[in-house]
Motif scaffolding. Structure first.
Motif, short mmCIF file in Angstrom:
data_model
loop_
_atom_site.label_atom_id
_atom_site.label_comp_id
_atom_site.label_asym_id
_atom_site.label_seq_id
_atom_site.Cartn_x
_atom_site.Cartn_y
_atom_site.Cartn_z
N LEU A 18 77.53 43.91 21.67
CA LEU A 18 76.12 43.71 21.99
C LEU A 18 75.59 42.59 21.10
N THR A 19 75.01 41.56 21.71
CA THR A 19 74.57 40.38 20.96
C THR A 19 73.08 40.11 21.15
N PRO A 20 72.49 39.32 20.24
CA PRO A 20 71.09 38.93 20.40
C PRO A 20 70.85 38.08 21.66
N ALA A 21 71.87 37.37 22.12
CA ALA A 21 71.71 36.59 23.35
C ALA A 21 71.51 37.53 24.55
N GLN A 22 72.13 38.71 24.48
CA GLN A 22 72.00 39.69 25.56
C GLN A 22 70.71 40.50 25.44
N VAL A 23 70.39 40.85 24.22
CA VAL A 23 69.22 41.69 23.95
C VAL A 23 68.54 41.14 22.70
N PRO A 24 67.62 40.19 22.86
CA PRO A 24 67.03 39.57 21.67
C PRO A 24 66.09 40.50 20.90
N LEU A 25 65.47 41.47 21.57
CA LEU A 25 64.50 42.35 20.92
C LEU A 25 65.00 43.79 20.95
N LEU A 26 65.05 44.40 19.78
CA LEU A 26 65.40 45.81 19.65
C LEU A 26 64.16 46.55 19.18
N ASN A 27 63.75 47.56 19.91
CA ASN A 27 62.58 48.33 19.54
C ASN A 27 63.00 49.70 19.01
N LEU A 51 67.52 51.41 6.98
CA LEU A 51 66.74 50.22 6.67
C LEU A 51 67.66 49.03 6.44
N ALA A 52 68.79 49.26 5.76
CA ALA A 52 69.78 48.19 5.57
C ALA A 52 70.35 47.75 6.92
N SER A 53 70.53 48.69 7.85
CA SER A 53 71.01 48.33 9.19
C SER A 53 70.00 47.43 9.91
N VAL A 54 68.72 47.71 9.74
CA VAL A 54 67.69 46.86 10.33
C VAL A 54 67.84 45.43 9.79
N GLY A 55 68.03 45.30 8.48
CA GLY A 55 68.24 43.98 7.88
C GLY A 55 69.49 43.31 8.42
N ALA A 56 70.56 44.08 8.61
CA ALA A 56 71.81 43.52 9.15
C ALA A 56 71.61 43.05 10.59
N LEU A 57 70.84 43.79 11.37
CA LEU A 57 70.56 43.38 12.75
C LEU A 57 69.76 42.07 12.76
N GLU A 58 68.75 41.98 11.89
CA GLU A 58 67.96 40.74 11.79
C GLU A 58 68.85 39.58 11.35
N ALA A 59 69.76 39.81 10.41
CA ALA A 59 70.67 38.76 9.95
C ALA A 59 71.58 38.27 11.07
N ARG A 60 71.90 39.15 12.02
CA ARG A 60 72.72 38.76 13.17
C ARG A 60 71.92 38.02 14.23
N GLY A 61 70.59 38.00 14.10
CA GLY A 61 69.77 37.27 15.04
C GLY A 61 68.93 38.13 15.97
N PHE A 62 69.03 39.45 15.86
CA PHE A 62 68.17 40.32 16.66
C PHE A 62 66.77 40.33 16.06
N ARG A 63 65.77 40.44 16.90
CA ARG A 63 64.40 40.70 16.43
C ARG A 63 64.21 42.21 16.52
N VAL A 64 63.81 42.84 15.42
CA VAL A 64 63.65 44.28 15.37
C VAL A 64 62.18 44.60 15.13
N GLU A 65 61.67 45.53 15.92
CA GLU A 65 60.30 45.99 15.73
C GLU A 65 60.26 47.49 15.99
N ALA A 66 59.17 48.11 15.58
CA ALA A 66 58.96 49.53 15.84
C ALA A 66 57.64 49.70 16.56
N ARG A 67 57.67 50.46 17.64
CA ARG A 67 56.46 50.89 18.34
C ARG A 67 56.87 51.99 19.32
N ALA A 68 56.10 53.05 19.35
CA ALA A 68 56.43 54.20 20.20
C ALA A 68 56.11 53.92 21.66
N VAL A 69 54.99 53.28 21.92
CA VAL A 69 54.57 52.96 23.28
C VAL A 69 54.08 51.52 23.30
#
Length: 128
Positions: free
Chosen positions: A49-58, A82-100
């Motif tokens: 799974l790559t950021p090119a396929q899924v640029p935003l992870l919620n 939290l370290a995994s979130v940083g690793a995802l960002e380092a790979r190029g994914f944009r990570v955010e949190a929101r329930a709705v």
């Protein structure tokens, strides 16, 4: 999860190791992929799974347990997550949190700040 879907909406429940992520990403149909928490997501990234396929992870809903701190009203993270979130960002994914969708997005820097503070921030008059 399938009980919450209208009958005309197809759903497949698969282990995170099963999907061909490139094939899913190239589908002309919109596809929603849900993970229970960050561990299977990290396995999916390891399986292609790559950021090119899924640029935003919620991060919409990660439940409380004794090793997690509150980040928002619906997201609780451990130090490793939290370290995994940083690793995802380092790979190029944009990570955010929101329930709705109407919740304000909480980006990775704010996730880290809230984790360090130990309590979620609440905007005036709104949800975290």
């Amino acid at each position: 999860m399938t009980l919450a879907l209208p009958p005309e909406l197809p759903a497949d429940i698969l282990p995170s190791s099963a999907p061909d992520w490139a094939q899913l990403a190239s589908s002309p149909e919109r596809i929603l992929v849900l993970f229970r928490d960050l561990e299977p997501l990290m396995r999916a990234v390891g399986r292609g799974l790559t950021p090119a396929q899924v640029p935003l992870l919620n991060l919409g809903n990660i439940h409380f347990d004794g090793h997690r701190r509150p980040i928002t009203h619906s997201v609780f993270l451990s130090e490793g997550e939290l370290a995994s979130v940083g690793a995802l960002e380092a790979r190029g994914f944009r990570v955010e949190a929101r329930a709705v969708p109407s919740d304000p997005a909480v980006g990775s820097a704010e996730l880290a700040r809230r984790w360090a503070a130990g309590t979620p921030s609440r905007p005036a008059g709104g949800r975290p």
